[in-house]
Design a protein around this motif. Structure first.
Motif, short mmCIF file in Angstrom:
data_model
loop_
_atom_site.label_atom_id
_atom_site.label_comp_id
_atom_site.label_asym_id
_atom_site.label_seq_id
_atom_site.Cartn_x
_atom_site.Cartn_y
_atom_site.Cartn_z
N UNK A 128 43.81 -3.08 5.50
CA UNK A 128 45.11 -2.81 6.12
C UNK A 128 45.80 -4.10 6.52
N UNK A 129 45.05 -5.05 7.09
CA UNK A 129 45.65 -6.33 7.49
C UNK A 129 46.19 -7.07 6.27
N UNK A 130 45.45 -7.05 5.16
CA UNK A 130 45.93 -7.70 3.94
C UNK A 130 47.17 -7.00 3.42
N UNK A 131 47.15 -5.66 3.41
CA UNK A 131 48.32 -4.91 2.95
C UNK A 131 49.53 -5.19 3.85
N UNK A 132 49.30 -5.27 5.14
CA UNK A 132 50.38 -5.59 6.08
C UNK A 132 50.97 -6.96 5.76
N UNK A 133 50.10 -7.92 5.50
CA UNK A 133 50.57 -9.27 5.15
C UNK A 133 51.38 -9.24 3.85
N UNK A 134 50.85 -8.59 2.84
CA UNK A 134 51.53 -8.57 1.54
C UNK A 134 52.90 -7.89 1.64
N UNK A 135 52.94 -6.79 2.35
CA UNK A 135 54.19 -6.03 2.44
C UNK A 135 55.25 -6.79 3.24
N UNK A 136 54.87 -7.27 4.43
CA UNK A 136 55.87 -7.91 5.27
C UNK A 136 56.14 -9.36 4.90
N UNK A 137 55.10 -10.14 4.72
CA UNK A 137 55.29 -11.57 4.49
C UNK A 137 55.74 -11.88 3.06
N UNK A 138 55.19 -11.18 2.08
CA UNK A 138 55.48 -11.50 0.68
C UNK A 138 56.67 -10.68 0.16
N UNK A 139 56.57 -9.36 0.27
CA UNK A 139 57.60 -8.50 -0.32
C UNK A 139 58.91 -8.57 0.47
N UNK A 140 58.85 -8.30 1.78
CA UNK A 140 60.08 -8.27 2.57
C UNK A 140 60.45 -9.62 3.18
N UNK A 141 59.55 -10.57 3.12
CA UNK A 141 59.73 -11.91 3.68
C UNK A 141 60.12 -11.86 5.17
N UNK A 142 59.39 -11.03 5.88
CA UNK A 142 59.57 -10.90 7.33
C UNK A 142 58.29 -11.40 7.99
N UNK A 143 58.34 -12.54 8.64
CA UNK A 143 57.11 -13.05 9.27
C UNK A 143 56.76 -12.24 10.52
N UNK A 144 55.51 -11.86 10.62
CA UNK A 144 55.01 -11.18 11.79
C UNK A 144 54.24 -12.17 12.65
N UNK A 145 54.02 -11.80 13.89
CA UNK A 145 53.30 -12.66 14.84
C UNK A 145 51.86 -12.88 14.37
N UNK A 146 51.51 -14.16 14.21
CA UNK A 146 50.18 -14.49 13.71
C UNK A 146 49.28 -15.10 14.77
N UNK A 147 49.80 -15.39 15.93
CA UNK A 147 48.98 -15.97 16.99
C UNK A 147 48.44 -17.34 16.59
N UNK A 148 47.21 -17.65 16.98
CA UNK A 148 46.65 -18.97 16.66
C UNK A 148 46.35 -19.16 15.18
N UNK A 149 46.32 -18.09 14.40
CA UNK A 149 46.08 -18.22 12.96
C UNK A 149 47.18 -19.01 12.29
N UNK A 150 48.38 -18.92 12.83
CA UNK A 150 49.52 -19.63 12.25
C UNK A 150 49.28 -21.14 12.25
N UNK A 151 48.80 -21.66 13.35
CA UNK A 151 48.51 -23.10 13.44
C UNK A 151 47.25 -23.46 12.67
N UNK A 152 46.23 -22.59 12.72
CA UNK A 152 44.97 -22.88 12.06
C UNK A 152 45.15 -23.04 10.55
N UNK A 153 45.96 -22.17 9.97
CA UNK A 153 46.16 -22.20 8.52
C UNK A 153 47.40 -22.99 8.12
N UNK A 154 48.15 -23.50 9.11
CA UNK A 154 49.33 -24.29 8.79
C UNK A 154 50.46 -23.48 8.18
N UNK A 155 50.57 -22.23 8.57
CA UNK A 155 51.61 -21.37 8.03
C UNK A 155 52.89 -21.59 8.83
N UNK A 156 54.01 -21.70 8.16
CA UNK A 156 55.33 -21.90 8.74
C UNK A 156 55.33 -23.13 9.60
#
Length: 164
Positions: free
Chosen positions: A136-164
């Protein structure tokens, strides 16, 4: 343990009074008067908040007067112990999900929430519950981040992976 109807009526009246008070006081910053061009932005929210507040106070007063008038007849049970347990088994994981989603991000929060709910309440095998949560988390990422290009709150993962 059981919850009586009178207590729930008073809790509901208190919560709605709080919402009305919050709306009324929050709209004061926007201005609640009338200008030459019409009402200020807070005019309608202020009065709607006051109406909700007054209705809540009237509801609480009506409940207390009915209790005084009818006494024990008004003390019927709203929720039995088993119903309270079922409600808590739904509400507590959801409340924990909100806290985890705020702290660790929606992806981690939703994966953990779905894992727990599938495993404990749905009686899924733990491995199936893990795959459900992660899927579900992967599907959520694919749908919002990839398809709709709507970034959701990623918390500390955003900094850890260098996203955005």
């Amino acid at each position: 343990m059981h919850i009586r109807r009178i207590h729930m009526e008073l809790v509901a009246a208190t919560l709605t009074a709080g919402i009305g008070l919050l709306a009324a006081t929050g709209s004061l910053d926007l201005g609640v008067g009338w200008e030459s061009s019409g009402p200020q932005p807070g005019y309608f929210p202020f009065y709607v908040g006051l109406i909700v507040l007054l209705a809540s106070v009237a509801s609480a007063a009506q409940t207390l007067l009915a209790l005084r008038r009818h006494g024990q007849k008004r003390q019927e049970i709203f929720l039995e112990a088993e119903q309270v347990r079922r409600l808590a088994s739904f509400f507590l994981p959801m409340a924990i999900f909100v806290v985890v989603a705020i702290q660790l991000g929606l992806y981690v929060g939703s994966a953990l929430y779905l894992f727990y709910v599938a495993w404990r309440q749905g009686r899924y095998h733990p491995f199936a519950a893990v795959f459900l949560g992660l899927g579900f988390a992967v599907a959520l990422y694919l749908i919002f981040e990839i398809v709709f290009q709507i970034p959701l709150h990623k918390g500390p993962l955003e900094n850890m992976f260098g996203v955005y």
